[in-house]
Structures are given as structure tokens and as C-alpha cells.
Design a protein around this motif. Structure first.
Motif, mmCIF file in Angstrom:
data_model
loop_
_atom_site.group_PDB
_atom_site.id
_atom_site.type_symbol
_atom_site.label_atom_id
_atom_site.label_comp_id
_atom_site.label_asym_id
_atom_site.label_seq_id
_atom_site.Cartn_x
_atom_site.Cartn_y
_atom_site.Cartn_z
ATOM 1 N N GLY A 7 0.853 -1.298 -0.028
ATOM 2 C CA GLY A 7 0.171 -0.021 -0.108
ATOM 3 C C GLY A 7 0.784 1.110 -0.090
ATOM 4 N N SER A 8 0.439 2.224 -0.844
ATOM 5 C CA SER A 8 1.337 3.461 -0.895
ATOM 6 C C SER A 8 0.754 4.593 -0.315
ATOM 7 N N ARG A 9 -0.702 4.605 0.051
ATOM 8 C CA ARG A 9 -1.264 5.827 0.529
ATOM 9 C C ARG A 9 -0.554 6.439 1.677
ATOM 10 N N SER A 30 -2.326 -1.801 -5.560
ATOM 11 C CA SER A 30 -3.409 -2.246 -6.782
ATOM 12 C C SER A 30 -3.893 -1.194 -7.583
ATOM 13 N N ASN A 31 -3.725 0.138 -7.114
ATOM 14 C CA ASN A 31 -4.125 1.344 -7.948
ATOM 15 C C ASN A 31 -3.042 2.136 -8.543
ATOM 16 N N GLU A 32 -3.111 1.950 -9.891
ATOM 17 C CA GLU A 32 -1.772 2.515 -10.521
ATOM 18 C C GLU A 32 -1.823 4.035 -10.631
ATOM 19 N N ASN A 33 -2.795 4.568 -10.052
ATOM 20 C CA ASN A 33 -2.835 6.074 -9.953
ATOM 21 C C ASN A 33 -2.863 6.428 -8.567
ATOM 22 N N ARG A 48 -5.857 -6.858 -6.270
ATOM 23 C CA ARG A 48 -6.135 -6.823 -4.916
ATOM 24 C C ARG A 48 -5.906 -8.050 -4.391
ATOM 25 N N GLY A 49 -5.533 -8.144 -2.792
ATOM 26 C CA GLY A 49 -5.281 -9.199 -2.228
ATOM 27 C C GLY A 49 -3.754 -9.478 -1.798
ATOM 28 N N LEU A 68 1.138 -1.151 4.968
ATOM 29 C CA LEU A 68 0.511 0.033 5.209
ATOM 30 C C LEU A 68 -0.833 0.321 4.688
ATOM 31 N N ILE A 69 -1.733 -0.371 5.577
ATOM 32 C CA ILE A 69 -3.252 -0.290 5.036
ATOM 33 C C ILE A 69 -4.032 0.146 6.048
#
Length: 384
Positions: A7-9, A30-33, A48-49, A68-69
Motif C-alpha cells: 500500500g502506498s497511501r 493495486s491502484n496504478e494512480n 487486490r489481495g 501500510l493498510i
């Protein structure tokens, strides 16, 4: 050293620390943006997963994995991944096991365990169909919940029969909980190698019949109530938090939500969250301990609760929802407090919050009014 982050957020919370420590970072997302992807040394866009992140951890021969979820649904799968990677591949995963994550994800079973262990939690009961609406109406206001949920989802403070009927019609597997009049508290606990350290209790605002989301409230620390001295690490809430962390065998970090009853002066535990806390910036502001950087130290193998406790400082802090931070004010590049009177800005556009640190409450008022003069005057902000 090489660490895989899932996770990047939240990755910008630790990117500066990784650079300082010369740690190679890999991020799966999972989100390229998604934001912050370019801050990592290497990135993978994955389904995802946890299957693909686990495959990449093995392929890249990483020294540790740090999820980092910030949301609850994937945490049980993270726990399964942890159990597998540690047992079969010897790769430490800085998070809770499947047992702990699964327990925390089920609010009803969490409360049953707390009750069994003699830890105060608001009285509760499972509701069975056909529902006894008259009995529920006699208990108004009452809190209706489902076992899963986060940030107010799956929760309703019912103040009339229409509220009850609406929730019962939309949800299933429901339990009822006593409404406690008081205020909300969060405290984050770090735990690794069977050592625990609780950080500061954070005041998150009064309980309300409107069910206002915590993100919309002004938070403060340290707690300023009778019987609590937050400048002493051995206060009752800190001791309780470490007891719970040891009870459920948390690893990494856990956020504990507590209700303080103004009438009885009791503290009631309402839920556990085996993920980075939404009050982590308040924790960092008040104690100078950055929870997500502590996860990196656990991965490095040089983490000790005693060492962390020796570094805890005692600042005053506040977190204020501002929507969009004033354009004429500089936003700090890194999410690090620079000095005793400083601030950081976080959150997405239109939903930003500013967390402010000061040496004492007088300075906290001054810094807040100077930084956010229009907002402070409009909302008559003053920290007691």
C-alpha cells in the motif's frame, strides 16, 4: 536492508525515514494512480489481495514486510500472509497474526473477550429476529452496530423509532450497545517480541447523538480531565492499553478506541484496530514518537519498548479539520514536526487536516490562531 511495503497511501509517512536509514524500499499497490508511488525505490502494480505481494516478497528476497493498510477489510488476509511468510520463508511481517486481526475485525467477539477478561465495555446484546422494537425504543438513545465496519460505518446512534427501523431494515447480524455520554479517546500501542509500549491517549471529542465522524472533530492531547495525568506514562489508560495489547498478542501497531463516561468516570473499551491509527499524527506531535517509523525499527531488529519509553516527550497538540489548508501558508515537505512549535498538514484535497504541536497549551493557542486565524476566529477555538 530491503523492505516491502504493501500500500502506498501512507508511504509518505515513512519515506523520509527510509532515506535517512539507507533502506531500499519496494511498494506494492493495486491502484496504478495511487499517491506516493514515486517515493519508493521500486514499485509493483498488483491485483487486490495478498497473494501477489507475498510472491514479490519471496522473489525480491526482502528482509521484512510492512503492510501500510489503513482500512479494516484486508487485515485478516494480511494476518494469513504473515503467518505463512514467517513460518515458511522466515520473512518477518510487521503486523498482527490472523488470529488477532480476525478478532479485532469482529466488534462483537472483541466485546465478548473484553467482558470475559473483566475489561469494561458498554453493555451489549445480540439482537435476534423477530426484533422487539418496543424494548429497543424504551432504551433510546441506543447504539446499533454490526460486527464489521470502520470509521462510523455499520454504526447508528438511534434516537427515535425511525432510526431503529431504518438500521434493522438495512443491516443484519446486529447487536445493541449502551449509549455512553462522555467523550471519545484513542490510544495507539506498539508491540513486538512480546514487549508493549502505549503512547498518548488522544481526546477525539464528545460523544454526540448525531454520530459525527471523528475526522470532523477537533482532537487534543494530552487528555485534560480529572484523574488523568497524561504526562505520566503509567496513567490508567496507558496501563489498560498495554494490558489489552498483551492479551490479544498484537504485533506492530494497534489503535484502541475508548469511551470515557462523564457520569461514572469509567473508561469503556469499544473496539480494537490492528492497523495504523487515524490519530498517529497526534501521537507523533505529542510524544515525538512516529508510529510508522517504529514499524521500520521493528523490521530492522533494533526495537525495544524500554528504549521507546525513554524517548517519549510531552508536548501539547491539536488536530483541526480545515478542508483546504490556507494557500498563503507553507505546507511542510515531510510529515515531521520541526521543533517544539510546529505543524504538519495531511489528508486529501478538500479534506485536509492540520496537526499542531506546541510546548504548552498557551503556545498551542497562539500557534493555532496565528496559523489559522480565520478558521480559529470563526470556530472560537481555545484549548483548555
Amino acid at each position: 536492508m530491503k523492505i516491502l511495503f504493501i500500500g502506498s497511501r501512507l508511504f509518505d509517512d515513512v519515506a523520509y525515514y527510509l532515506n535517512k536509514e539507507n533502506i531500499t524500499s519496494i511498494v506494492t499497490e493495486s491502484n496504478e494512480n495511487a499517491i506516493n508511488l514515486d517515493l519508493a525505490d521500486k514499485k509493483y502494480i498488483v491485483p487486490r489481495g495478498m497473494d501477489k505481494p507475498m510472491e514479490i516478497a519471496i522473489k525480491e528476497d526482502v528482509d521484512a514486510v510492512i503492510p501500510l493498510i489503513g482500512i479494516d477489510p484486508p487485515l485478516s488476509e494480511v494476518g494469513k500472509m504473515k503467518d505463512t511468510l514467517e513460518k515458511e520463508n522466515g520473512i518477518p511481517v510487521i503486523s498482527s497474526s490472523f488470529y488477532t486481526a480476525n478478532l479485532a475485525a469482529d466488534k462483537y467477539n472483541t466485546k465478548k473477550l473484553l467482558q470475559k477478561e473483566g475489561i469494561k465495555t458498554p453493555t451489549f446484546r445480540q439482537l435476534q429476529e423477530p426484533y422487539d422494537l418496543e424494548n429497543l425504543e424504551e432504551q433510546l438513545p441506543i447504539v446499533l452496530k454490526t460486527p464489521e465496519g470502520q470509521g462510523g460505518t455499520g454504526v447508528k446512534v438511534a434516537v427515535n423509532k425511525e432510526d431503529i427501523s431504518e438500521f434493522l431494515n438495512e443491516k443484519n447480524n446486529i447487536f445493541a450497545e449502551e449509549y455512553v455520554e462522555g467523550f471519545e479517546v484513542s490510544i495507539e500501542v506498539l508491540r513486538w517480541n512480546n514487549e508493549s509500549v502505549s503512547l498518548c491517549p488522544v481526546y477525539k471529542g464528545d460523544t454526540t447523538l448525531e454520530g459525527i465522524h471523528p475526522l470532523r472533530k477537533i482532537k487534543q492531547a494530552p487528555l485534560n480531565i480529572d484523574g488523568i495525568d497524561n504526562k505520566k506514562h503509567n496513567n490508567d489508560i496507558c496501563i489498560l492499553a498495554e494490558k489489552i495489547a498483551d492479551l490479544v498478542k498484537v504485533e506492530g501497531t494497534m489503535d484502541i478506541d475508548i469511551l470515557h463516561d462523564n457520569k461514572s468516570n469509567n473508561d469503556y473499551v469499544i473496539e480494537l484496530n490492528t492497523r495504523p491509527s487515524g490519530t498517529r499524527y497526534m501521537t507523533a506531535a505529542t510524544t515525538d514518537i512516529y508510529p510508522l517509523c517504529q514499524l521500520v525499527d521493528m523490521a530492522k531488529g533494533n526495537w525495544a519498548a524500554k528504549q521507546v519509553k525513554s524517548k517519549i516527550k510531552n508536548y501539547c497538540s491539536a488536530e483541526i479539520p480545515v478542508g483546504d489548508f490556507p494557500e498563503n501558508q507553507k505546507i511542510p515537505l515531510n510529515k515531521v514536526f520541526e521543533g517544539p512549535n510546529s505543524y504538519i498538514v495531511h489528508g486529501p484535497q478538500h479534506y485536509q487536516r492540520v496537526t499542531i504541536r506546541a510546548e504548552d497549551r498557551t503556545n498551542l493557542n497562539d500557534v493555532t490562531h496565528n496559523l489559522l486565524s480565520d478558521y480559529s476566529k470563526k470556530n472560537n477555538i481555545h484549548f483548555n
